[in-house]
Scaffold this active site. Structure first.
Site, PDB file in Angstrom:
ATOM      1  N   CYS A  50     -37.076  -0.909 -29.402  1.00  0.00           N
ATOM      2  CA  CYS A  50     -38.076  -1.442 -29.470  1.00  0.00           C
ATOM      3  C   CYS A  50     -38.971   0.169 -28.477  1.00  0.00           C
ATOM      4  CB  CYS A  50     -37.974  -2.314 -27.521  1.00  0.00           C
ATOM      5  SG  CYS A  50     -39.269  -2.722 -26.821  1.00  0.00           S
ATOM      6  N   CYS A  54     -39.581   0.632 -21.177  1.00  0.00           N
ATOM      7  CA  CYS A  54     -39.286   0.250 -19.951  1.00  0.00           C
ATOM      8  C   CYS A  54     -37.750   1.096 -19.232  1.00  0.00           C
ATOM      9  CB  CYS A  54     -38.634  -1.150 -19.750  1.00  0.00           C
ATOM     10  SG  CYS A  54     -40.271  -1.838 -20.639  1.00  0.00           S
ATOM     11  N   CYS A  57     -34.373  -0.284 -19.852  1.00  0.00           N
ATOM     12  CA  CYS A  57     -34.048  -1.055 -21.086  1.00  0.00           C
ATOM     13  C   CYS A  57     -33.387  -0.175 -21.651  1.00  0.00           C
ATOM     14  CB  CYS A  57     -35.037  -1.577 -21.692  1.00  0.00           C
ATOM     15  SG  CYS A  57     -34.439  -2.671 -22.600  1.00  0.00           S
ATOM     16  N   CYS A  94     -31.871 -18.946 -25.341  1.00  0.00           N
ATOM     17  CA  CYS A  94     -32.820 -17.980 -25.636  1.00  0.00           C
ATOM     18  C   CYS A  94     -32.537 -16.882 -25.992  1.00  0.00           C
ATOM     19  CB  CYS A  94     -33.230 -17.291 -23.879  1.00  0.00           C
ATOM     20  SG  CYS A  94     -33.940 -16.509 -23.995  1.00  0.00           S
ATOM     21  N   CYS A 126     -35.657 -21.444 -25.164  1.00  0.00           N
ATOM     22  CA  CYS A 126     -36.688 -20.298 -25.524  1.00  0.00           C
ATOM     23  C   CYS A 126     -36.499 -19.220 -26.306  1.00  0.00           C
ATOM     24  CB  CYS A 126     -35.571 -20.083 -23.520  1.00  0.00           C
ATOM     25  SG  CYS A 126     -36.818 -18.100 -22.967  1.00  0.00           S
ATOM     26  N   CYS A 186     -41.176 -18.919 -18.091  1.00  0.00           N
ATOM     27  CA  CYS A 186     -40.505 -18.113 -17.597  1.00  0.00           C
ATOM     28  C   CYS A 186     -40.510 -17.464 -16.964  1.00  0.00           C
ATOM     29  CB  CYS A 186     -38.402 -18.549 -18.126  1.00  0.00           C
ATOM     30  SG  CYS A 186     -37.425 -17.722 -17.824  1.00  0.00           S
ATOM     31  N   ARG A 258     -33.004 -18.553 -11.556  1.00  0.00           N
ATOM     32  CA  ARG A 258     -31.339 -18.225 -12.883  1.00  0.00           C
ATOM     33  C   ARG A 258     -30.941 -16.966 -11.595  1.00  0.00           C
ATOM     34  NH1 ARG A 258     -34.237 -18.950 -17.064  1.00  0.00           N
ATOM     35  NH2 ARG A 258     -33.352 -20.953 -17.138  1.00  0.00           N
TER      36      ARG A 258
HETATM   37  N1  SAM Z   1     -38.459  -7.919 -25.456  1.00  0.00           N
HETATM   38  C1  SAM Z   1     -39.528  -8.509 -24.661  1.00  0.00           C
HETATM   39  C2  SAM Z   1     -40.219  -7.918 -23.697  1.00  0.00           C
HETATM   40  O1  SAM Z   1     -39.974  -7.468 -22.583  1.00  0.00           O
HETATM   41  O2  SAM Z   1     -40.470  -9.471 -22.374  1.00  0.00           O
HETATM   42  C3  SAM Z   1     -37.694  -9.332 -24.258  1.00  0.00           C
HETATM   43  C4  SAM Z   1     -36.911  -8.620 -24.084  1.00  0.00           C
HETATM   44  S1  SAM Z   1     -36.131  -8.055 -22.723  1.00  0.00           S
HETATM   45  C5  SAM Z   1     -35.272  -7.293 -23.003  1.00  0.00           C
HETATM   46  C6  SAM Z   1     -36.169  -8.958 -21.468  1.00  0.00           C
HETATM   47  C7  SAM Z   1     -36.103  -8.948 -19.814  1.00  0.00           C
HETATM   48  O3  SAM Z   1     -34.877  -8.205 -19.551  1.00  0.00           O
HETATM   49  C8  SAM Z   1     -36.834  -7.722 -19.544  1.00  0.00           C
HETATM   50  O4  SAM Z   1     -38.268  -7.916 -18.940  1.00  0.00           O
HETATM   51  C9  SAM Z   1     -35.872  -7.047 -18.092  1.00  0.00           C
HETATM   52  O5  SAM Z   1     -35.939  -7.963 -17.110  1.00  0.00           O
HETATM   53  C10 SAM Z   1     -34.697  -7.871 -18.349  1.00  0.00           C
HETATM   54  N2  SAM Z   1     -33.513  -6.565 -18.623  1.00  0.00           N
HETATM   55  C11 SAM Z   1     -33.247  -6.227 -20.028  1.00  0.00           C
HETATM   56  N3  SAM Z   1     -32.624  -5.453 -19.530  1.00  0.00           N
HETATM   57  C12 SAM Z   1     -32.473  -4.483 -18.548  1.00  0.00           C
HETATM   58  C13 SAM Z   1     -31.080  -4.193 -17.747  1.00  0.00           C
HETATM   59  N4  SAM Z   1     -30.882  -3.059 -17.908  1.00  0.00           N
HETATM   60  N5  SAM Z   1     -31.145  -4.470 -15.840  1.00  0.00           N
HETATM   61  C14 SAM Z   1     -32.097  -5.828 -15.573  1.00  0.00           C
HETATM   62  N6  SAM Z   1     -32.822  -6.141 -16.629  1.00  0.00           N
HETATM   63  C15 SAM Z   1     -32.725  -5.834 -17.792  1.00  0.00           C
HETATM   64  C1  DTB Z   2     -33.783 -12.273 -18.161  1.00  0.00           C
HETATM   65  O1  DTB Z   2     -34.863 -12.136 -17.342  1.00  0.00           O
HETATM   66  N1  DTB Z   2     -33.142 -11.277 -17.980  1.00  0.00           N
HETATM   67  C2  DTB Z   2     -31.856 -11.508 -19.769  1.00  0.00           C
HETATM   68  C3  DTB Z   2     -33.098 -12.863 -20.811  1.00  0.00           C
HETATM   69  N2  DTB Z   2     -34.334 -12.842 -19.022  1.00  0.00           N
HETATM   70  C4  DTB Z   2     -33.688 -12.465 -21.670  1.00  0.00           C
HETATM   71  C5  DTB Z   2     -31.656 -10.081 -20.333  1.00  0.00           C
HETATM   72  C6  DTB Z   2     -30.923  -9.638 -19.441  1.00  0.00           C
HETATM   73  C7  DTB Z   2     -30.809  -8.545 -20.326  1.00  0.00           C
HETATM   74  C8  DTB Z   2     -30.067  -7.122 -19.743  1.00  0.00           C
HETATM   75  C9  DTB Z   2     -29.582  -6.374 -20.437  1.00  0.00           C
HETATM   76  C10 DTB Z   2     -29.514  -6.022 -21.550  1.00  0.00           C
HETATM   77  O2  DTB Z   2     -27.919  -7.212 -22.298  1.00  0.00           O
HETATM   78  O3  DTB Z   2     -29.634  -6.154 -22.717  1.00  0.00           O
HETATM   79 FE1  SF4 Z   3     -38.567  -3.305 -26.074  1.00  0.00          FE
HETATM   80 FE2  SF4 Z   3     -36.642  -3.489 -23.605  1.00  0.00          FE
HETATM   81 FE3  SF4 Z   3     -39.362  -3.161 -22.443  1.00  0.00          FE
HETATM   82 FE4  SF4 Z   3     -38.322  -5.429 -24.055  1.00  0.00          FE
HETATM   83  S1  SF4 Z   3     -37.782  -4.645 -21.879  1.00  0.00           S
HETATM   84  S2  SF4 Z   3     -40.505  -4.380 -23.977  1.00  0.00           S
HETATM   85  S3  SF4 Z   3     -36.923  -4.871 -25.379  1.00  0.00           S
HETATM   86  S4  SF4 Z   3     -37.921  -1.642 -24.600  1.00  0.00           S
END
Ligand code: SAM
Ligand code: DTB
Ligand code: SF4
Length: 344
Positions: A50, A54, A57, A94, A126, A186, A258
């Protein structure tokens, strides 16, 4: 919708924890069946690579997290996973993509086919695909998408320390497009990213004042992943996690609250208190998108021990939960939106 003041959220957050849990439980019971938990399953349909930054992430291309990248899955792979999720008792499926935003073209068309297929299985569909515009949201709705996950993640003030490649207002614009298309919003956030208590309050305040309020509110505890800038963040205190959940429940009485990422590090006993404090949805299955989640047997035993059971799909379509106008009987100063509470 009357806006909830930041000072009211601050006052709520500062209350003695057990008073808060007691009132959150009362709000929960006035608006939902307290035995019911929505079981949701996540699937990463496009993993890693990506372009965003973030800080939490594992899927951001710029961090070396050792993740195996995967191209967009095929529709039949997704439908097989959805079938397994359904057989395991999930009612919401989802699909998450490591995209900054949806781009029109064959990839998006394939996601729409996935949505149609998942909907045909009788699951609530979702998606979380990054930013969408009004037309893309309309196409998702037409394909049967029930809810769209797009998180604010943290307070507006803390946001720039976590993400610089898109703004808070970009997120709010996507949420507007989703809501205007008639898709359930959501929207939640992450705690444990080094934010202050004021930032947590700021996030809860932003979520509460979204119009409409989110239909579901994922509360994630940071899963610290090696290679990301937040890898060394200390674990959050499970009781602070419970406090956040209780405040979310009181402020957003009708939402599904959730328990999302981070349950691997939360003791079972604290998870039990979180259900008492109004959590009524979890992600099930041993993987979230890329990181670990409690396995099916752990969750089954936990729900059995607590006397909880799964919630039917599309319940809100056919059987609106109790208490429009509310009757929770708490002294939350009206913050929970109940007419009776406001009068208390
Ligand atoms: N790329 C899209 C976005 O950012 O909206 C969808 C997927 S993204 C992984 C969805 C959500 O997962 C993020 O907004 C964040 O709140 C959560 N998330 C991602 N990595 C995480 C982590 N290491 N710990 C907790 N929540 C995480
Ligand atoms: C949300 O708030 N938490 C979920 C779902 N929406 C998509 C994702 C959590 C991702 C945690 C890190 C991972 O497994 O990559
Ligand atoms: Fe990309 Fe992760 Fe950010 Fe979603 S949360 S936009 S997958 S870097």
């Amino acid at each position: 919708m009357t806006a909830v003041a930041l000072t009211d959220v601050r006052a709520l957050y500062a209350r003695p924890l057990l008073d808060l849990v007691f009132d959150a439980a009362s709000v929960h019971r006035a608006h939902h069946d307290p035995r019911e938990v929505q079981l949701c399953t996540l699937l990463s349909i496009k993993t890693g690579g990506c372009p965003e930054d973030c800080a939490y992430c594992p899927q951001a291309a710029r961090y070396d997290t050792g993740l195996n990248k995967e191209l967009l899955l095929q529709v039949d792979q997704v439908l097989q996973a959805a079938d397994r999720a359904k057989a395991a008792g999930s009612t919401r499926f989802c699909m998450g993509a490591a995209w900054r935003e949806v781009q029109d073209g064959r990839g998006f068309d394939r996601v729409l086919d996935m949505a149609r297929g998942v909907k045909a299985l009788g699951l609530e569909v979702c998606c979380t695909l990054g930013m969408v515009n009004a037309e893309q949201a309309r196409r998702l709705k037409d394909a049967g998408v029930y809810a769209y996950n797009h998180n604010l993640d943290t307070s507006r003030e803390h946001y720039d320390d976590i993400i610089t490649t898109r703004t808070y207002d970009d997120r709010l614009n996507t949420l507007r497009a989703v809501a205007d298309a008639g898709i359930s919003v959501c929207c939640g956030g992450i705690i444990g990213m080094g934010e202050t208590v004021e930032d947590r309050i700021g996030l809860l305040w932003q979520l509460t004042n979204l119009n409409p309020q989110p239909e579901s509110v994922p509360i994630n505890a940071l899963v610290p992943v090696a290679g990301t800038p937040l890898a060394d963040q200390p674990k959050i205190d499970p009781l602070e996690w419970v406090r956040t959940i209780a405040v979310a429940r009181i402020l957003m009485p009708r939402a599904m609250v959730r328990l999302s990422a981070g349950r691997m590090d939360i003791p079972e006993s604290a998870q039990a208190v979180a259900f008492l404090a109004g959590a009524n949805s979890i992600f099930t299955g041993d993987k979230l998108l890329t990181t670990a989640n409690p396995d099916f047997d752990f969750d089954k035993q936990l729900l059995d021990k607590l006397g909880l059971h799964g919630r039917a799909a599309y319940k809100n379509e056919t059987n609106e939960p109790a208490a429009a106008g509310g009757a929770c009987g708490t002294k939350t100063g009206g913050a929970c939106g109940c007419a009776s509470a406001a009068a208390a």
